[in-house]
Design an enzyme around this catalytic site. Structure first.
Site, short mmCIF file in Angstrom:
data_model
loop_
_atom_site.label_atom_id
_atom_site.label_comp_id
_atom_site.label_asym_id
_atom_site.label_seq_id
_atom_site.Cartn_x
_atom_site.Cartn_y
_atom_site.Cartn_z
N GLN A 105 -62.09 69.92 -36.79
CA GLN A 105 -60.90 70.77 -36.70
C GLN A 105 -60.82 71.31 -35.28
OE1 GLN A 105 -60.64 73.26 -40.26
NE2 GLN A 105 -59.97 74.93 -38.96
N SER A 155 -59.83 76.31 -32.27
CA SER A 155 -60.23 77.37 -31.34
C SER A 155 -60.31 76.87 -29.90
CB SER A 155 -61.60 77.92 -31.73
OG SER A 155 -61.62 78.30 -33.08
N GLU A 201 -59.32 76.93 -46.02
CA GLU A 201 -60.64 77.29 -45.48
C GLU A 201 -61.12 78.59 -46.12
OE1 GLU A 201 -61.24 76.96 -41.22
OE2 GLU A 201 -62.27 78.88 -41.15
#
Ligand SMILES: Cc1cc2nc3c(=O)[nH]c(=O)nc-3n(C[C@H](O)[C@H](O)[C@H](O)COP(=O)(O)OP(=O)(O)OC[C@H]3O[C@@H](n4cnc5c(N)ncnc54)[C@H](O)[C@@H]3O)c2cc1C
Length: 387
Positions: A131, A134, A249
């Site tokens: 993923q 960030s 999540e």
């Protein structure tokens, strides 16, 4: 609240337990959890073989709809599934992030071709997903992300950097958030791309954490040409896709208590068997109080999970109780590690306890930090004004 499990969930328990008893062999599969796949190709292979076995038997992603290889299992079956894996000490699927977070976004926002291409290899663990959300300057405030994707003919040209990407160094694919419209308000100019990690210009550099592991990487993108067909959802509507991913999540809270309560039970055994000044450590009144507090914390976490499950059974979407459970879980894990230190002394600095003692910190950050979750609880549960 009725704590009994419905008969169909108990029937599923018997069936899955029998399958695990017949098929899970710790000496073959090992006791590695998915996160350890980054450590060596050998561990990755072992976990992949186990993942394939789960998939062949229809036990890889039981919550997924049948058409994508799941069982369309209800909430209680999912609870039972997690309980039985934990009871057997068996690892789950390899693609922890892919199956629970990324797949729901592909199912909800993807084209038929994307669903056909990506879901099955993800389910089997044949392709690993990471993923790419960030960035060094965009974590809690994710919408500030600045990795740029500029349209150029049939491609986007991507430049920028991501960080803390779990599985980044072994991933085949990445769910990547990029800024496609720098002039739009920050939540609006973001797109989501499904990116082949082997494209030229992508470099994943593993980050060695305090535990000595390489669980995550930083990923650099330099003039990477990503085909337009990689868009997940419409261009510049990536924030909606990201929210689907993050909701899932944070939706995994229902089983958080399983691991931590198992550790608390082990601490109770250790408190009886460890001797201090010629007596069992459990005779120490201060330690006993600490253990009692920890036990209650674990049971409280279980009740929070039950409440989340009950909400789901009554058709309510996961709400702020998810933040509360995440918060209590990460604190409970920290307290467990501290108690291991009090009980075992320097012996708790090595092995599994040693890892837990330093790793517990990460749990207060991953999936929403403690402070951000406290803000959510303050505003949405307690009704306090925005900070
Ligand atoms: C184990 C682990 C796995 C991860 N896996 C992934 C992954 O696979 N992919 C990915 O993209 N990212 C991943 N992350 C990154 C994670 O999502 C971010 O670390 C997290 O969102 C926090 O962002 P940050 O590290 O930039 O900290 P910051 O957001 O910069 O926060 C720094 C500090 O400021 C506090 N703070 C920030 N905003 C507020 C506020 N509004 N009010 C009060 N306090 C505030 C925070 O609580 C924190 O203490 C992972 C992180 C960990 C620890």
């Amino acid at each position: 609240m009725n704590f009994d499990y419905p008969p169909e969930a108990e029937a599923f328990r018997s069936e899955f337990r029998a399958w695990l008893d017949a098929n899970f062999d710790r000496s073959v599969v090992g006791d590695a959890v998915a996160m350890r796949a980054v450590e060596s190709p050998e561990i990755l292979d072992r976990l992949r073989t186990w993942n394939n076995a789960l998939a062949n038997a229809g036990y890889a992603a039981i919550a997924w709809p049948v058409e994508y290889g799941g069982r369309g299992a209800g909430v209680m079956e999912q609870v039972v599934y997690a309980e039985e894996l934990s009871r057997a000490g068996a690892p789950g699927t390899l693609n922890v992030i892919g199956i629970s977070n990324i797949a729901p976004s592909i199912m909800q926002h993807g084209t038929e071709e994307q669903k056909r291409r990506f879901l099955e290899p993800m389910l089997r663990g044949d392709e690993i997903w990471c993923q790419g959300f960030s960035e060094p300057n965009a974590g809690s405030d994710l919408a500030s992300l600045s990795t740029r994707a500029v349209a150029d003919g049939d491609d986007f040209v991507v430049n920028g950097q991501k960080v803390w990407n779990t599985f980044g160094n072994i991933a085949d694919w990445c769910e990547l958030l990029v800024r496609t419209d720098p002039n739009a308000p920050k939540h609006k100019g973001i797109s989501c791309l499904l990116v082949d990690m082997r494209l030229p210009g992508i470099e994943a550099r593993p980050l060695v954490t305090i535990t000595g592991e390489r669980e995550f990487s930083e990923i650099f993108f330099t003039d990477v040409r990503v085909p337009r067909s990689a868009l997940l959802g419409p261009e510049s509507e990536g924030w909606r896709v990201a929210m689907t991913t993050l909701t899932h999540e944070r939706g995994g809270v229902a089983s958080l208590h399983l691991g931590v309560r198992k550790k608390i039970a082990v601490l109770f055994v250790l408190a009886r068997s460890t001797r201090r000044g010629g007596r069992p450590a459990a005779d120490d009144p201060v330690l006993r109080q600490g253990l009692a507090r920890l036990y209650l914390e674990g049971e409280y976490l279980k009740l929070l999970s039950d409440r989340a499950v009950s909400g789901l059974l009554h058709g309510r979407a996961a709400g702020p109780e998810t933040s509360l459970a995440k918060l209590v879980w990460s604190e409970c894990e920290t307290h467990v590690a501290e108690m291991a230190g009090q009980l075992l002394g320097p012996a708790a600095n090595t092995g599994t306890w040693g890892r837990d003692r330093v790793y517990a910190r990460a749990l207060s950050i991953a999936g929403g930090t403690t402070q951000v979750n406290k803000n959510i609880v303050a505003q949405r549960v307690l009704g306090l004004p925005r900070a």
